[in-house]
Design a protein around this motif. Structure first.
Motif, short mmCIF file in Angstrom:
data_model
loop_
_atom_site.label_atom_id
_atom_site.label_comp_id
_atom_site.label_asym_id
_atom_site.label_seq_id
_atom_site.Cartn_x
_atom_site.Cartn_y
_atom_site.Cartn_z
N ASP A 202 -10.28 9.91 -13.17
CA ASP A 202 -9.47 10.71 -14.08
C ASP A 202 -8.09 11.09 -13.56
N THR A 203 -7.68 10.60 -12.40
CA THR A 203 -6.36 10.92 -11.88
C THR A 203 -5.43 9.74 -12.15
N TRP A 204 -4.49 9.96 -13.04
CA TRP A 204 -3.55 8.92 -13.48
C TRP A 204 -2.15 9.25 -13.01
N ALA A 205 -1.56 8.41 -12.18
CA ALA A 205 -0.14 8.53 -11.81
C ALA A 205 0.65 7.81 -12.90
N VAL A 206 1.56 8.52 -13.54
CA VAL A 206 2.33 7.96 -14.64
C VAL A 206 3.76 7.72 -14.14
N VAL A 207 4.05 6.45 -13.85
CA VAL A 207 5.34 6.08 -13.29
C VAL A 207 6.37 5.98 -14.41
N GLY A 208 7.42 6.79 -14.28
CA GLY A 208 8.45 6.87 -15.31
C GLY A 208 8.36 8.14 -16.14
N VAL B 115 -5.73 5.56 -11.35
CA VAL B 115 -5.03 4.61 -12.22
C VAL B 115 -3.53 4.85 -12.12
N VAL B 116 -2.77 3.77 -12.04
CA VAL B 116 -1.30 3.85 -12.07
C VAL B 116 -0.86 3.29 -13.41
N ASP B 117 -0.27 4.16 -14.23
CA ASP B 117 0.19 3.83 -15.58
C ASP B 117 1.71 3.64 -15.50
N VAL B 118 2.19 2.46 -15.90
CA VAL B 118 3.58 2.08 -15.63
C VAL B 118 4.42 2.03 -16.91
N PHE B 119 5.43 2.89 -16.95
CA PHE B 119 6.41 2.95 -18.03
C PHE B 119 7.77 2.50 -17.52
N LEU B 120 7.84 1.30 -17.00
CA LEU B 120 9.09 0.71 -16.54
C LEU B 120 9.22 -0.66 -17.17
N ASN B 121 10.43 -1.22 -17.16
CA ASN B 121 10.55 -2.56 -17.72
C ASN B 121 9.86 -3.57 -16.80
N SER B 122 9.56 -4.71 -17.38
CA SER B 122 8.78 -5.73 -16.68
C SER B 122 9.41 -6.16 -15.36
#
Length: 135
Positions: A17-23, A74-81
């Motif tokens: 349940d620990t999600w790092a949200v990049v961006g 989990v690492v959730d990525v909000f960056l461009n490809s």
């Protein structure tokens, strides 16, 4: 191919349940802000990762994944490809269990590296869309 239902379900229900949200920043007009709010409503701890290291949704922010002083599931990525592959490699380095690339984010080479390292990975999907669909 990069978002099979079994992997999506596993990441959302069993990976942790620990999600790092990049961006993720305090900009409430950005998708990361809204999606992380949904994740919190479904019981996920959201850890903001952004160069400004801002506190968002009551959680302390960090300027990089390596700066987070506790385990991340989990690492959730909000960056461009173009930038996302480096983040997947960092997720492997910190011992995350899974990487999730948001809608429109695809890097086939990073997918191959991440899967080879033993992590689950989803690309071009949104957990805020997927999590309410779980039964």
């Amino acid at each position: 191919m990069y978002a099979d239902e079994a992997t999506i379900r596993r990441i959302l229900t069993a990976t942790g349940d620990t999600w790092a949200v990049v961006g993720l920043s305090t900009n409430d007009r950005r998708a990361a802000y809204r999606v992380s709010r949904v994740l919190q409503r479904f019981g996920k701890r959201v850890v903001p990762v952004h160069p400004k290291a801002e506190t968002v949704h009551g959680e302390q922010g960090y300027s990089s994944l390596a700066d987070i002083p506790f385990p991340v599931d989990v690492v959730d990525v909000f960056l461009n490809s173009d930038l996302a592959g480096k983040v997947a490699d960092e997720a492997v380095a910190i011992g995350a269990k899974a990487v999730w690339y948001q809608l429109g984010v695809v890097d086939e080479d990073a997918y191959a590296r991440t899967r080879a390292a033993g992590l689950d990975m989803v690309m071009d999907r949104c957990p805020a869309i997927e999590i309410p669909l779980l039964d």
